[in-house]
Design a protein around this motif. Structure first.
Motif, short mmCIF file in Angstrom:
data_model
loop_
_atom_site.label_atom_id
_atom_site.label_comp_id
_atom_site.label_asym_id
_atom_site.label_seq_id
_atom_site.Cartn_x
_atom_site.Cartn_y
_atom_site.Cartn_z
N PRO A 69 36.77 -28.42 38.45
CA PRO A 69 37.71 -29.09 39.35
C PRO A 69 38.18 -30.40 38.72
N ASP A 70 39.39 -30.80 39.03
CA ASP A 70 39.96 -32.02 38.43
C ASP A 70 39.05 -33.23 38.58
N ALA A 71 38.39 -33.35 39.73
CA ALA A 71 37.53 -34.51 39.98
C ALA A 71 36.39 -34.62 38.97
N TYR A 72 35.96 -33.48 38.43
CA TYR A 72 34.84 -33.45 37.49
C TYR A 72 35.26 -33.32 36.03
N ALA A 73 36.52 -33.12 35.77
CA ALA A 73 36.97 -32.75 34.42
C ALA A 73 36.50 -33.73 33.34
N ALA A 74 36.67 -35.01 33.52
CA ALA A 74 36.28 -35.99 32.49
C ALA A 74 34.76 -36.03 32.32
N LEU A 75 34.03 -35.98 33.41
CA LEU A 75 32.57 -35.99 33.33
C LEU A 75 32.06 -34.73 32.66
N VAL A 76 32.58 -33.59 33.01
CA VAL A 76 32.17 -32.33 32.39
C VAL A 76 32.48 -32.36 30.89
N ALA A 77 33.60 -32.93 30.51
CA ALA A 77 33.94 -33.04 29.09
C ALA A 77 32.91 -33.89 28.35
N ARG A 78 32.47 -34.98 28.96
CA ARG A 78 31.42 -35.82 28.34
C ARG A 78 30.12 -35.04 28.20
N ILE A 79 29.77 -34.30 29.23
CA ILE A 79 28.53 -33.51 29.18
C ILE A 79 28.64 -32.43 28.12
N ALA A 80 29.80 -31.78 28.03
CA ALA A 80 30.00 -30.69 27.07
C ALA A 80 29.91 -31.17 25.62
N GLU A 81 30.27 -32.43 25.37
CA GLU A 81 30.19 -32.97 24.00
C GLU A 81 28.78 -32.84 23.42
N GLY A 82 27.78 -33.04 24.26
CA GLY A 82 26.41 -32.97 23.77
C GLY A 82 25.75 -31.63 23.96
N ALA A 83 26.50 -30.64 24.41
CA ALA A 83 25.92 -29.34 24.73
C ALA A 83 26.25 -28.25 23.74
N ALA A 84 26.83 -28.59 22.61
CA ALA A 84 27.30 -27.57 21.67
C ALA A 84 26.21 -26.60 21.24
N GLY A 85 25.02 -27.06 20.98
CA GLY A 85 23.95 -26.17 20.52
C GLY A 85 23.40 -25.26 21.59
N VAL A 86 23.67 -25.59 22.86
CA VAL A 86 23.14 -24.81 23.97
C VAL A 86 24.19 -23.82 24.48
N THR A 87 25.43 -24.26 24.56
CA THR A 87 26.48 -23.42 25.13
C THR A 87 27.17 -22.53 24.10
N ARG A 88 27.10 -22.92 22.86
CA ARG A 88 27.72 -22.13 21.80
C ARG A 88 27.14 -22.61 20.46
N PRO A 89 27.19 -21.81 19.44
CA PRO A 89 26.63 -22.24 18.15
C PRO A 89 27.27 -23.54 17.69
N SER A 90 26.47 -24.42 17.15
CA SER A 90 27.02 -25.71 16.68
C SER A 90 27.58 -25.61 15.28
#
Length: 90
Positions: A69-90
Protein backbone atom coordinates in the motif's frame (compact mmCIF):
# COMPACT_ATOMS: atom_id res chain seq x y z
CA UNK A 1 -0.75 5.58 30.39
CA UNK A 2 1.60 6.40 27.53
CA UNK A 3 4.39 4.13 26.48
CA UNK A 4 7.98 5.27 27.04
CA UNK A 5 10.06 5.46 23.84
CA UNK A 6 12.56 2.79 24.89
CA UNK A 7 9.80 0.44 26.05
CA UNK A 8 7.98 0.98 22.76
CA UNK A 9 11.11 0.20 20.78
CA UNK A 10 11.67 -2.97 22.82
CA UNK A 11 8.06 -4.03 22.18
CA UNK A 12 8.44 -3.35 18.45
CA UNK A 13 11.74 -5.21 18.43
CA UNK A 14 10.08 -8.28 19.97
CA UNK A 15 7.28 -8.06 17.40
CA UNK A 16 9.96 -7.86 14.69
CA UNK A 17 11.86 -10.98 15.75
CA UNK A 18 8.91 -13.19 16.75
CA UNK A 19 6.81 -13.39 13.61
CA UNK A 20 4.76 -16.22 12.13
CA UNK A 21 7.26 -17.24 9.46
CA UNK A 22 11.04 -17.55 9.77
CA UNK A 23 11.78 -15.42 6.71
CA UNK A 24 10.00 -12.44 8.27
CA UNK A 25 11.82 -13.06 11.58
CA UNK A 26 15.12 -12.74 9.72
CA UNK A 27 14.12 -9.78 7.56
CA UNK A 28 12.52 -7.70 10.30
CA UNK A 29 15.15 -8.57 12.92
CA UNK A 30 17.86 -7.26 10.59
CA UNK A 31 15.87 -4.10 9.88
CA UNK A 32 15.11 -3.52 13.57
CA UNK A 33 18.75 -4.04 14.53
CA UNK A 34 19.83 -1.44 11.99
CA UNK A 35 17.07 1.17 12.20
CA UNK A 36 14.63 0.81 15.09
CA UNK A 37 16.63 2.62 17.77
CA UNK A 38 17.03 5.72 15.60
CA UNK A 39 13.35 5.92 14.66
CA UNK A 40 11.09 8.54 16.27
CA UNK A 41 7.44 9.59 16.33
CA UNK A 42 5.67 9.10 13.02
CA UNK A 43 8.25 6.56 11.82
CA UNK A 44 7.62 4.41 14.89
CA UNK A 45 3.87 4.77 14.40
CA UNK A 46 4.16 3.60 10.79
CA UNK A 47 6.42 0.67 11.68
CA UNK A 48 4.00 -0.32 14.46
CA UNK A 49 1.13 -0.37 11.95
CA UNK A 50 3.23 -2.32 9.44
CA UNK A 51 3.91 -5.00 12.04
CA UNK A 52 0.16 -5.52 12.34
CA UNK A 53 0.00 -6.70 8.72
CA UNK A 54 0.10 -10.43 7.94
CA UNK A 55 3.45 -12.08 7.36
CA UNK A 56 2.30 -13.37 3.99
CA UNK A 57 1.51 -9.83 2.81
CA UNK A 58 4.72 -8.42 4.29
CA UNK A 59 6.84 -11.08 2.60
CA UNK A 60 5.22 -10.46 -0.78
CA UNK A 61 5.78 -6.70 -0.43
CA UNK A 62 9.39 -7.01 0.70
CA UNK A 63 10.25 -9.60 -1.94
CA UNK A 64 8.66 -7.56 -4.73
CA UNK A 65 5.96 -10.14 -5.50
CA UNK A 66 3.24 -7.57 -4.77
CA UNK A 67 3.15 -3.81 -4.40
CA UNK A 68 2.70 -2.53 -0.85
CA UNK A 69 0.00 0.00 0.00
CA UNK A 70 1.19 3.55 -0.70
CA UNK A 71 1.38 4.34 3.02
CA UNK A 72 4.01 1.61 3.47
CA UNK A 73 5.89 1.90 0.18
CA UNK A 74 8.93 3.87 1.42
CA UNK A 75 9.26 1.83 4.61
CA UNK A 76 8.94 -1.47 2.75
CA UNK A 77 11.62 -0.29 0.30
CA UNK A 78 13.98 0.39 3.23
CA UNK A 79 13.27 -3.03 4.69
CA UNK A 80 13.75 -4.71 1.29
CA UNK A 81 17.22 -3.16 0.91
CA UNK A 82 18.52 -5.38 3.69
CA UNK A 83 16.55 -8.47 2.74
CA UNK A 84 18.27 -9.47 -0.50
CA UNK A 85 19.77 -12.68 0.87
CA UNK A 86 16.46 -13.82 2.34
CA UNK A 87 13.96 -12.86 -0.37
CA UNK A 88 16.13 -13.59 -3.38
CA UNK A 89 19.74 -14.59 -4.09
CA UNK A 90 22.14 -11.76 -3.35
Amino acid sequence: MTEDGDIRRKRLYMRSIRRGIKEMDLILAAFADSHLWAMEGADLDLYDRLLSESDQDLYQWVSGQAAPPDAYAALVARIAEGAAGVTRPS
